[in-house]
Scaffold this motif. Structure first.
Motif, mmCIF file in Angstrom:
data_model
loop_
_atom_site.group_PDB
_atom_site.id
_atom_site.type_symbol
_atom_site.label_atom_id
_atom_site.label_comp_id
_atom_site.label_asym_id
_atom_site.label_seq_id
_atom_site.Cartn_x
_atom_site.Cartn_y
_atom_site.Cartn_z
ATOM 1 N N PRO B 49 63.089 9.877 -80.867
ATOM 2 C CA PRO B 49 62.261 9.394 -79.749
ATOM 3 C C PRO B 49 62.979 9.535 -78.409
ATOM 4 O O PRO B 49 64.205 9.673 -78.363
ATOM 5 C CB PRO B 49 62.028 7.927 -80.089
ATOM 6 C CG PRO B 49 63.143 7.569 -80.979
ATOM 7 C CD PRO B 49 63.536 8.791 -81.728
ATOM 8 N N GLU B 191 51.305 1.318 -74.257
ATOM 9 C CA GLU B 191 52.224 2.191 -73.524
ATOM 10 C C GLU B 191 52.444 1.723 -72.104
ATOM 11 O O GLU B 191 53.505 1.914 -71.530
ATOM 12 C CB GLU B 191 51.673 3.618 -73.514
ATOM 13 C CG GLU B 191 51.970 4.352 -74.797
ATOM 14 C CD GLU B 191 51.146 5.602 -74.927
ATOM 15 O OE1 GLU B 191 50.269 5.823 -74.089
ATOM 16 O OE2 GLU B 191 51.388 6.333 -75.883
ATOM 17 N N ALA B 195 56.126 0.826 -74.334
ATOM 18 C CA ALA B 195 56.577 1.040 -75.709
ATOM 19 C C ALA B 195 57.140 2.449 -75.817
ATOM 20 O O ALA B 195 56.621 3.367 -75.218
ATOM 21 C CB ALA B 195 55.411 0.875 -76.670
ATOM 22 N N GLN B 196 58.195 2.623 -76.574
ATOM 23 C CA GLN B 196 58.815 3.947 -76.701
ATOM 24 C C GLN B 196 58.468 4.579 -78.054
ATOM 25 O O GLN B 196 57.823 3.963 -78.880
ATOM 26 C CB GLN B 196 60.319 3.832 -76.564
ATOM 27 C CG GLN B 196 60.953 3.055 -77.706
ATOM 28 C CD GLN B 196 62.372 2.669 -77.409
ATOM 29 O OE1 GLN B 196 62.895 2.974 -76.347
ATOM 30 N NE2 GLN B 196 63.003 1.984 -78.341
ATOM 31 N N ALA B 198 57.862 8.485 -78.494
ATOM 32 C CA ALA B 198 56.859 9.513 -78.216
ATOM 33 C C ALA B 198 56.340 10.242 -79.451
ATOM 34 O O ALA B 198 55.129 10.317 -79.651
ATOM 35 C CB ALA B 198 57.416 10.516 -77.215
ATOM 36 N N PRO B 199 57.219 10.791 -80.313
ATOM 37 C CA PRO B 199 56.664 11.604 -81.408
ATOM 38 C C PRO B 199 55.813 10.775 -82.357
ATOM 39 O O PRO B 199 54.843 11.273 -82.913
ATOM 40 C CB PRO B 199 57.896 12.144 -82.130
ATOM 41 C CG PRO B 199 59.082 11.667 -81.403
ATOM 42 C CD PRO B 199 58.676 10.693 -80.383
ATOM 43 N N ILE B 201 54.182 7.758 -81.684
ATOM 44 C CA ILE B 201 52.955 7.292 -81.037
ATOM 45 C C ILE B 201 51.982 8.459 -80.869
ATOM 46 O O ILE B 201 50.772 8.297 -81.009
ATOM 47 C CB ILE B 201 53.291 6.611 -79.692
ATOM 48 C CG1 ILE B 201 53.889 5.232 -79.988
ATOM 49 C CG2 ILE B 201 52.069 6.492 -78.802
ATOM 50 C CD1 ILE B 201 54.308 4.457 -78.802
ATOM 51 N N LEU B 202 52.526 9.639 -80.629
ATOM 52 C CA LEU B 202 51.666 10.813 -80.486
ATOM 53 C C LEU B 202 50.896 11.083 -81.776
ATOM 54 O O LEU B 202 49.767 11.566 -81.751
ATOM 55 C CB LEU B 202 52.516 12.036 -80.112
ATOM 56 C CG LEU B 202 51.738 13.236 -79.578
ATOM 57 C CD1 LEU B 202 51.034 12.875 -78.283
ATOM 58 C CD2 LEU B 202 52.657 14.414 -79.361
ATOM 59 N N HIS B 205 47.526 9.543 -81.849
ATOM 60 C CA HIS B 205 46.505 10.312 -81.125
ATOM 61 C C HIS B 205 46.055 11.518 -81.934
ATOM 62 O O HIS B 205 44.871 11.813 -82.010
ATOM 63 C CB HIS B 205 47.057 10.785 -79.777
ATOM 64 C CG HIS B 205 47.432 9.663 -78.876
ATOM 65 N ND1 HIS B 205 46.581 9.162 -77.938
ATOM 66 C CD2 HIS B 205 48.555 8.926 -78.788
ATOM 67 C CE1 HIS B 205 47.166 8.167 -77.306
ATOM 68 N NE2 HIS B 205 48.361 8.009 -77.803
ATOM 69 N N VAL B 206 47.033 12.208 -82.527
ATOM 70 C CA VAL B 206 46.710 13.408 -83.312
ATOM 71 C C VAL B 206 45.763 13.036 -84.453
ATOM 72 O O VAL B 206 44.730 13.683 -84.654
ATOM 73 C CB VAL B 206 48.001 14.054 -83.870
ATOM 74 C CG1 VAL B 206 47.664 15.185 -84.836
ATOM 75 C CG2 VAL B 206 48.864 14.579 -82.742
#
Lengths: 281, 222
Positions: B49, B191, B195-196, B198-199, B201-202, B205-206
């Motif tokens: 992250p 966010e 909150a940290q 990225a990969p 949390i992404l 969304h995906v």
């Protein structure tokens, strides 16, 4: 395919340059030369490249390749006459690219750009409604079938005008310096692309050029039909200039106004589809 | 081999995998979604992250947040589980399996968000959890109505056009997926409170986006 990919990238970058020039002229400024975006991309390709120390390094780099990959795939889809449902999927997946680009750096500016891209998810809804409206007329989602339908029945631009307006709004929402460009707003520096420098930025410019080319080309194919290449490019240019005029005279909306307008357009189109459903069975 | 009648929607079948009477498949459309989910699952496995730069209000000071290894481990596990559930949802050929994978995506999404120890983030996770739980009712209800109305849950049978799927079943399926896939809006809330991860949390969304794209195809094809 490679030569067409290079051609589309070149034309897309040139279109970005023309877009900036038209906006500048409308606003009474001289503006940059139209090949400025091509020079930018070349310049970024040879500048020193780095990855911020705070970034999620794999994601920071990987997302650039994903962006180029999905829009290259979308271009191939258009050329092969594939399904517009897949084009819709690519458009939605671009949201992930925008979001991932912003999240991966650790910078608060890029993160706010990424959050705005989630908030503006309403910009995808008009495209979905467009897809459904086109299906009502053509009973197919294949671009080849849609082009064949238009050869017999005339352009969908006239038959399904509200759907064309929705698609126009979709393209407008992805244009630089436009009323819906909240993810790249200047109050958050350059938004989600702030930290991507050097060759990564060049990669993003290439992906965005492909995106512009694909969206304009899709508009021509879906609403006007298959035309000779020179005529297709001319119609794309006319659409682009009209978009530039809108961008030049419209201030950037606030994030909430952006969502409101896009949702209202979607609502109007849903009513249009319900009427179509009743009339056309 | 099975003559999937979706030529105009997702494209013709390109690969078929049989598990007894459950037949998973790829069309060009679902194959593209699968590849995208696979790429991001791989990114989740290999990425670390980001370290967030936070700006202190009222001054020009800033600091970089540290990454908690325990948080990292749990979020990564949940994100990989989410990726696997998404892969299942995009390639399944059975409506009930789709609803199962969709609800699994919802559960793992809550896990990814709830791992972060921050009051605002946990509030967002709690609210999303309630919505996701409520959404399972129309989600499974939609599948049940499809079964009651047509006698089958196989997409191979349902996509043929010979069976009339009740409109309410389609509406319930869409409503259920919207509930399970609403996570990005709660993530955005989380966010904003910084909150940290990225990969990971992404991945939320995906998965939500791919679920939405898949249910669009299913509902149009049925």
């Amino acid at each position: 395919m490679i030569e067409y990919l290079l051609f589309a990238t070149f034309v897309g970058l040139l279109f970005h340059g023309i877009h900036r020039k038209v906006i500048a002229r409308v606003q009474g400024r001289p503006g940059p030369p139209i090949w400025q975006e091509i020079l930018h991309t070349l310049k970024f390709s040879f500048k020193q490249t780095w990855i911020p120390k705070t970034a999620s390094q794999t994601l920071f780099v990987g997302i650039v390749f994903v962006a180029i990959g999905i829009w290259s795939g979308a271009l191939f889809l258009l050329l092969s006459g594939g399904s517009i449902l897949l084009l819709f999927a690519v458009y939605l997946l671009h949201k992930i690219v925008e979001h991932g680009m912003g999240l991966s750096t650790g910078s608060p500016y890029t993160k706010f750009g990424a959050i705005r891209s989630v908030i503006s998810a309403a910009s995808e809804l008009p495209l979905l409604v467009t897809v459904v409206a086109i299906y009502f007329f053509t009973r197919s989602l294949s671009i080849a079938d849609i082009a064949a339908y238009q050869e017999v029945n005339g352009p969908l631009l006239i038959l399904a005008f509200p759907a064309a307006v929705a698609m126009y709004l979709v393209i407008l929402s992805k244009m630089h310096y436009g009323p819906f460009s909240i993810i790249e707003a200047k109050e958050i520096v350059s938004g989600n692309v702030t930290e991507h420098f050097g060759v990564w930025r060049a990669g993003i410019e290439v992906a965005y050029a492909l995106k512009t080319y694909v969206l304009l080309y899709a508009f021509v194919l879906i609403f006007i039909g298959a035309l000779p290449l020179w005529l297709t490019l001319l119609v794309m240019l006319i659409i682009l200039v009209s978009l530039s005029f809108v961008c030049a005279v419209t201030p950037m909306l606030s994030p909430y106004d952006t969502v409101t307008i896009q949702s209202l357009v979607t609502g109007a189109l849903v009513i249009y589809i319900v009427i179509l459903g009743v009339v056309m069975g | 081999m099975f003559n999937l009648p979706t030529t105009n929607i997702g494209g013709p079948e390109v690969f078929v995998l049989e598990f007894g009477d459950i037949v998973a498949y790829f069309s060009p459309y679902t194959a593209a979604l699968f590849v995208f989910a696979l790429i991001f699952t791989a990114l989740v496995i290999v990425s670390r992250p980001e370290r967030q730069v936070d700006i202190a209000f009222g001054g020009d000071a800033y600091y970089t947040k540290e990454v908690d290894p325990n948080l990292l481990r749990f979020q990564r596990f949940m994100a990989i589980a989410c990726g696997l559930a998404t892969l299942g949802a995009v390639m399944t050929g059975d409506v009930f399996n789709f609803t199962l994978f969709a609800s699994m995506v919802g559960i793992t999404n809550i896990g990814i968000v709830a791992a972060y120890r921050n009051r605002h983030v946990l509030n967002a996770a709690f609210q999303y959890g309630i919505v996701a739980m409520l959404a399972t009712v129309p989600l499974f209800g939609g599948a049940a109505i499809v079964l009651a109305g047509t006698g089958t849950l196989s997409m191979w049978e349902l996509f043929g056009g010979a069976m009339a799927v009740p409109l309410i079943a389609k509406a319930f399926l869409v409503l259920g997926v919207m509930g399970e896939g609403m996570a990005p809006f709660y993530i955005a809330k989380a966010e904003i409170t910084r909150a940290q991860g990225a990969p990971f949390i992404l991945m939320v969304h995906v998965s939500s986006l791919l679920l939405f794209l898949r249910v669009t195809e299913i509902v149009i094809s049925m």
